[in-house]
Structure formats: structure tokens, C-alpha cells
Design a protein around this motif. Sequence first.
Motif, PDB file in Angstrom:
ATOM      1  N   ALA A 120       5.227  -5.347  12.953  1.00 50.74           N
ATOM      2  CA  ALA A 120       4.243  -6.364  13.326  1.00 50.74           C
ATOM      3  C   ALA A 120       4.711  -7.157  14.538  1.00 50.74           C
ATOM      4  N   ASP A 177      10.045  -7.903   9.607  1.00 46.71           N
ATOM      5  CA  ASP A 177       8.818  -8.678   9.797  1.00 46.71           C
ATOM      6  C   ASP A 177       8.444  -9.376   8.499  1.00 46.71           C
ATOM      7  N   THR A 179       4.707 -11.091   7.110  1.00 48.11           N
ATOM      8  CA  THR A 179       3.298 -11.214   7.470  1.00 48.11           C
ATOM      9  C   THR A 179       2.521 -11.730   6.271  1.00 48.11           C
ATOM     10  N   VAL A 190      -5.049 -10.512   8.673  1.00 49.78           N
ATOM     11  CA  VAL A 190      -3.708 -11.019   8.929  1.00 49.78           C
ATOM     12  C   VAL A 190      -3.828 -12.482   9.332  1.00 49.78           C
ATOM     13  N   THR A 193       2.084 -13.722  11.565  1.00 55.08           N
ATOM     14  CA  THR A 193       3.214 -12.807  11.449  1.00 55.08           C
ATOM     15  C   THR A 193       4.384 -13.352  12.259  1.00 55.08           C
ATOM     16  N   THR A 291       7.272 -18.286   8.718  1.00 58.41           N
ATOM     17  CA  THR A 291       5.965 -17.633   8.585  1.00 58.41           C
ATOM     18  C   THR A 291       5.096 -18.384   7.586  1.00 58.41           C
ATOM     19  N   SER A 391       1.173 -10.796  18.058  1.00 59.36           N
ATOM     20  CA  SER A 391       2.525 -10.993  17.543  1.00 59.36           C
ATOM     21  C   SER A 391       3.338 -11.939  18.419  1.00 59.36           C
TER      22      SER A 391
END
Length: 527
Positions: A120, A177, A179, A190, A193, A291, A391
Motif C-alpha cells: 500500500a 503496511d 491500512t 480504504v 494507509t 494509522t 499512499s
Amino acid sequence: MAVYGIDLGTTYSCIAYVDDVGRPTVLRNLEGTDTTPSVVFFESPDNVVVGATAKDSAVIEPDLVVSRIKRDMGQDVPRIRHGRPYTPEEISAFILRKLADDARTATGETVDDVVITVPAYFGAAERDATRKAGQIAGLNVIDIVSEPIAAAITYGVLNPDKDHTILVYDLGGGTFDTTVITLQGGNIEVICTDGDHELGGADWDDRLVEHLAERFQAEHPDAGSPLLDKQSEQQLRRDAEELKKTLSSRTQHVVRVVHEGRVATVELTREELTELTRDLLDRTIEITRRTMETAASKGVEAYDHLVLVGGSTKMPAVTETLQKEFQLTPRLQDPDLAVAKGAALYAFEETYRRLLLSGERDQAEDMAARAGLSADQQDQIAARTIKTVASRAFGIIVTDKENRRRSVEHLVHANDPLPAAVTQDFYTIDAGQTGVNIEVMEQAGTVESDEPEDNGQIAEGVLKIPPGKPAGWPIEVTFALDTSGLLQVTSRERETGEELELRVQIGGMSEEDVAESRAALSRVQVS
């Protein structure tokens, strides 16, 4: 017509398709395993070996072997083998060809249309390089999709009865990653991320390699370091990877380190491994927390599941630490294969939808019938939406008229919804300018910064300006970032209509270079 999903990993790769009963199925390679080591052995200029044999060859002929090439994607760092420089795209293409050839053997059908997954946190540069690798391998790359999205598709198929908000923790062999994704009515969105594409299971291996070498030298201080001998180092790397895997199921294990005719017997416990690599795990926790803070700013406060993806999540310390830090019970989601399976489902669904949109309903229905899909399943696929985010941040270099300070002005920001199309006016700073240099920059650090050194240049070009124009002459710049994370930049001078279109070009490989590589490498035997 079969379409395929490929998980092109740092340390292991695999390929999957949707079988005749609608299930995503990983195809085994000729060696009989689900995953293929992402290792390339240049046996001769005309013969390349990929996979387990190549990995074994690293111990005997390390100078002819390339591994972890995924970490170089998007960079101009060719590897020279037998006197020829190979770009990261070309080396990755050999891995893709091995996967495609083995899949053809397994199914009896040629592999043409594929979806390839990327972390991601890969930016436009790495995504573009991955697409080119597929083209060099002779494949039609339908799309580039993020690994957590692929994992979420697999998760949604296995858990179709209710809506979920999930946190995907993806610790692969070379990248990491996190997410946040919502699944509602079959649709995937999404939220945000974050990650680090220089952090993965390979770093745990490196730490173990250093530890084993130190223990050997402590026992044999008069001997040279195993790390200074390429063959000894490669054997250490194999031993370290096996040690890490063994300590996921056992609490202690013994390794024999052999170098210069000397032997050191090293015993390591699971607790010692955890302490040796504590800072690496802590980095993943820091990114995960960041995140979740970003998700909270977007209204996400609670999670139904914490889903673990990537082979490195099998380490018990990962589960224990995540549960302790976030009070969420982690779920291993087929960690080695979920991404490839999700990519196969995505490839199938995307192809089905495109056939419907292009009016080729008969082909779409035939495709659905071969997969045994019900009318309800077909309707759900046709209606499914996938929304994702950028991203990283993207912008251009601007110069202050007064103090001539150069800085980056970002037009697209990390976690902006995709697709994104942003147009903004900029202005010349000197009278009589005959052109402006357009430098496209991508965020390189973990946070957005306007300092040029905190960003990486991914495209550059000069837009012509009509002669005799005053300072402050307007220039229009448009950034278009598609749902795959691929970027196109256009600048325009309004009076003449002069346009400069910049496609992100990585490693010096233009589309012409890709075509030449495809032709040249097609003559190389890959096994």
C-alpha cells in the motif's frame, strides 16, 4: 478466459486464479509448492533460474544471484550479471515469467491478463516500475492493486454476511503496511494507509545473521568473520531464515555455524529472538498507531477485526504485542496466500465488469458460468465499488521570487481519496523567461514536508514560454493520480496552448526501453 492475480513479493511470490467453482486458488509451481522464492540465478547470459534452485545457488555462486529486488523497484540501480546490466524491472520480469510459465503448466492455458499487487505504501514510482516489469515479462497488466485491498477482498468473500471495519497489518518479507478498510454491502473503501517499504521479515533475518556471526567470532576469535566470505554469508542467511521460522513453532532451536573449517553451535530461544528484534517490531507498532490516529481523524474509532497478512506475521511476538498494545485480537488471514487470492478475485471481477461495460455481455456471462456464479453473485460483482487513497503526497518544486528558496508545493496529499485530479496555477518569477522547469516530487519520508531533500524527484521536463512575457506569467499544472496510484502530470501555457505531459519514468526506462527489454529477455530461457 482466465485471468490471474500475482503477489510479487520481496522474498516469496505466488500466482492464483478463480477456479471453475468460483474459488480463488493458488497454483503450485513446478517444484510443488504454493510460493516461489523471489530469487534469480543468472546461470548464463541465455539461461536464468528462478525460485528454490536459485536460492540454493546463492550459497555456491552468490555473485550470480539476485534477491530482494522488490526493494529496488522505482530506483535506477541496475545489477550487472555476465557483463550486462539488468534493471529491477527486468529482474522482476524473470520472476513473473517463472510464475506465469508454471501456471500455464498447471492449467494448460497461457497466462496473459494479470493483476499484480504492491505494498500500500508503494508510491507512483514503484507502481509504475511494477507495471513495466509485467510488460517486460510479456503480460497484459490489467491493474496494479494494493496488497491490503487484495487481502480485504479475500476477507470479504470469506465473511460476506455483515459489514466490517478492519485494520490490516501486513508484514511481508521486505515491506510493512497498515491500512484501515471498511467493507459495506460488498463494497470496499480504504480510509487511510501508512507504512515503510524498507521494513520486513528480511530485516529480522539480517538481525539474526549478525547475531550468529557474532556468536561464531566469540567462540573462534582467531577466525575471520563469516560475513566477509560470500559463501559463508549466504549459508548464514539460509540458516537465519530457517531459525526464524522454526522459532515460530518452537521455543528454542540450535544452529551450527560453519566457516573456515570451524564450527560454532548456537542455541537461540524465542524470547532472545524477540529481544534481538524488539526495535523492528516497535517500528511497526508506531506506524500502526499513527494509522489509527489518522483513521480517528476521519471518524473511525472502532474496529471489528485486526487482520494479519504476510508470512512474517506468523511470529508469535507479533500477535502478542499487537494484542497488548491495541486490545484487539489479531486474526491470521491465510497470511502467505491471501494477497494472491484477493488479486485473482479482483482480476476476475474487474475483467467481468469491463466486459459488461463494453457491451460484451455474452463473454461476461460465459466467464461467470465457467466460475459457477449465481445471478446474485454476478449482480454483486457488477455493483461492487473499491475506493482507495493516495499512499504519499505529490507536488512540484516552486521558487520564492524574493529569496529564491526552493520548496515543494504538494497538490495531492497522503490519504487523499483516489482518483484525484488537481489543477493549480503557478507563475514565472522573471521577465523574459523562455521556459519553466517542471520537477515532479513524491514524499520520501514518513510525513509530508516542503523541503526538497525530504522528497524524491520522479519526473522532470521543460515547458516553453512565448518570448517577451513579464514576470508572473501563469502556468497551469494538473496532477491526475488514478486508483492504481499511477500518476500523470500535465502543464500548459494558455496563450499558445503549449503542453508538456510528464509520465512518471523510473530507472530511465521509457516505454521504448520496455519494448526493447521485452524483446531481448524473451530470448532468455527461464526455469
